[in-house]
Design a protein around this motif. Structure first.
Motif, PDB file in Angstrom:
ATOM      1  N   ALA A  41      54.053  41.073  45.452  1.00  0.00           N
ATOM      2  CA  ALA A  41      55.493  41.238  45.153  1.00  0.00           C
ATOM      3  C   ALA A  41      56.246  39.818  45.459  1.00  0.00           C
ATOM      4  O   ALA A  41      55.733  39.064  46.295  1.00  0.00           O
ATOM      5  N   PRO A  42      57.253  39.541  44.888  1.00  0.00           N
ATOM      6  CA  PRO A  42      58.093  38.326  45.079  1.00  0.00           C
ATOM      7  C   PRO A  42      58.414  37.996  46.651  1.00  0.00           C
ATOM      8  O   PRO A  42      58.598  38.892  47.405  1.00  0.00           O
ATOM      9  N   ASP A  91      56.037  49.841  45.205  1.00  0.00           N
ATOM     10  CA  ASP A  91      54.872  49.380  44.290  1.00  0.00           C
ATOM     11  C   ASP A  91      55.031  48.426  43.241  1.00  0.00           C
ATOM     12  O   ASP A  91      54.250  48.037  42.403  1.00  0.00           O
ATOM     13  N   THR A  92      56.307  48.025  43.100  1.00  0.00           N
ATOM     14  CA  THR A  92      56.711  46.920  42.168  1.00  0.00           C
ATOM     15  C   THR A  92      56.017  45.515  42.653  1.00  0.00           C
ATOM     16  O   THR A  92      56.108  45.119  43.837  1.00  0.00           O
ATOM     17  N   ALA A  93      55.216  45.043  41.683  1.00  0.00           N
ATOM     18  CA  ALA A  93      54.472  43.960  41.898  1.00  0.00           C
ATOM     19  C   ALA A  93      53.840  43.363  40.931  1.00  0.00           C
ATOM     20  O   ALA A  93      53.788  44.073  39.823  1.00  0.00           O
ATOM     21  N   ALA A  94      53.287  42.080  40.956  1.00  0.00           N
ATOM     22  CA  ALA A  94      52.285  41.713  39.921  1.00  0.00           C
ATOM     23  C   ALA A  94      50.910  42.187  40.141  1.00  0.00           C
ATOM     24  O   ALA A  94      50.683  41.753  41.407  1.00  0.00           O
ATOM     25  N   TYR A  95      50.316  42.746  39.497  1.00  0.00           N
ATOM     26  CA  TYR A  95      48.924  43.328  39.721  1.00  0.00           C
ATOM     27  C   TYR A  95      47.744  42.567  39.308  1.00  0.00           C
ATOM     28  O   TYR A  95      47.910  42.042  37.794  1.00  0.00           O
ATOM     29  N   GLY A 114      42.118  37.500  37.100  1.00  0.00           N
ATOM     30  CA  GLY A 114      43.105  37.737  35.906  1.00  0.00           C
ATOM     31  C   GLY A 114      44.295  37.052  36.109  1.00  0.00           C
ATOM     32  O   GLY A 114      44.549  36.721  37.405  1.00  0.00           O
ATOM     33  N   GLN A 115      44.846  37.085  34.956  1.00  0.00           N
ATOM     34  CA  GLN A 115      46.425  36.541  35.063  1.00  0.00           C
ATOM     35  C   GLN A 115      47.365  37.354  35.733  1.00  0.00           C
ATOM     36  O   GLN A 115      48.603  36.887  35.822  1.00  0.00           O
ATOM     37  N   GLY A 116      47.114  38.511  35.716  1.00  0.00           N
ATOM     38  CA  GLY A 116      48.263  39.563  36.353  1.00  0.00           C
ATOM     39  C   GLY A 116      49.031  40.443  35.224  1.00  0.00           C
ATOM     40  O   GLY A 116      49.332  39.879  34.050  1.00  0.00           O
ATOM     41  N   THR A 117      49.340  41.476  35.536  1.00  0.00           N
ATOM     42  CA  THR A 117      50.283  42.221  34.758  1.00  0.00           C
ATOM     43  C   THR A 117      51.465  42.787  35.628  1.00  0.00           C
ATOM     44  O   THR A 117      51.217  43.226  36.627  1.00  0.00           O
ATOM     45  N   GLN A 118      52.484  42.797  35.203  1.00  0.00           N
ATOM     46  CA  GLN A 118      53.727  43.308  35.998  1.00  0.00           C
ATOM     47  C   GLN A 118      53.915  44.616  36.094  1.00  0.00           C
ATOM     48  O   GLN A 118      54.166  45.404  34.856  1.00  0.00           O
TER      49      GLN A 118
END
Length: 123
Positions: A41-42, A91-95, A114-118
């Motif tokens: 998360a940010p 749960d808001t975050a880049a996964y 991986g590059q991540g998914t938001q």
């Protein structure tokens, strides 16, 4: 060498479900690799979510997601999944998915990412 690409992120409402996918490719059998999911998360450190063994028999989850999230894998499709239920705003975050030959819950011990998914969860 393993390449990982996550997909399936998006905007959902609290209480909804979402399934993330991590597609793996490379000159090796993906079943040789332990696969894990992390999130960030940010303004926060990268957080361990869960891990699955190469065979898929063994899994382990962080307390924050235990009972809500499930990791599975289909080695024939070179894909790992993260099923997320009862999502909340925290749960808001880049996964991110990660791969390594050894079992670990530490991000710094994974060689491939991986590059991540938001994922955004609205209240």
């Amino acid at each position: 060498q393993v390449q990982l690409v996550e997909s399936g992120g998006g905007l959902v409402q609290a209480g909804d479900s979402l399934r993330l996918s991590c597609a793996a490719s490379g000159r090796t059998f993906i079943s040789n690799y332990v696969m894990a999911w992390f999130r960030q998360a940010p303004g926060k450190d990268r957080e361990f979510i869960g891990v699955i063994s190469g065979s898929g028999i063994r899994t382990y989850y962080a307390d924050s997601v235990k009972g809500r999230f499930t990791i599975s894998r289909d080695n024939a499709k070179n894909t790992v999944y993260l099923q997320m239920n009862s999502l909340n705003t925290e749960d808001t975050a880049a996964y991110y998915c990660a791969a390594d030959e050894l079992w670990s819950i530490r991000a710094d011990e994974y060689d491939y990412w991986g590059q991540g998914t938001q994922v955004f969860v609205s209240s």
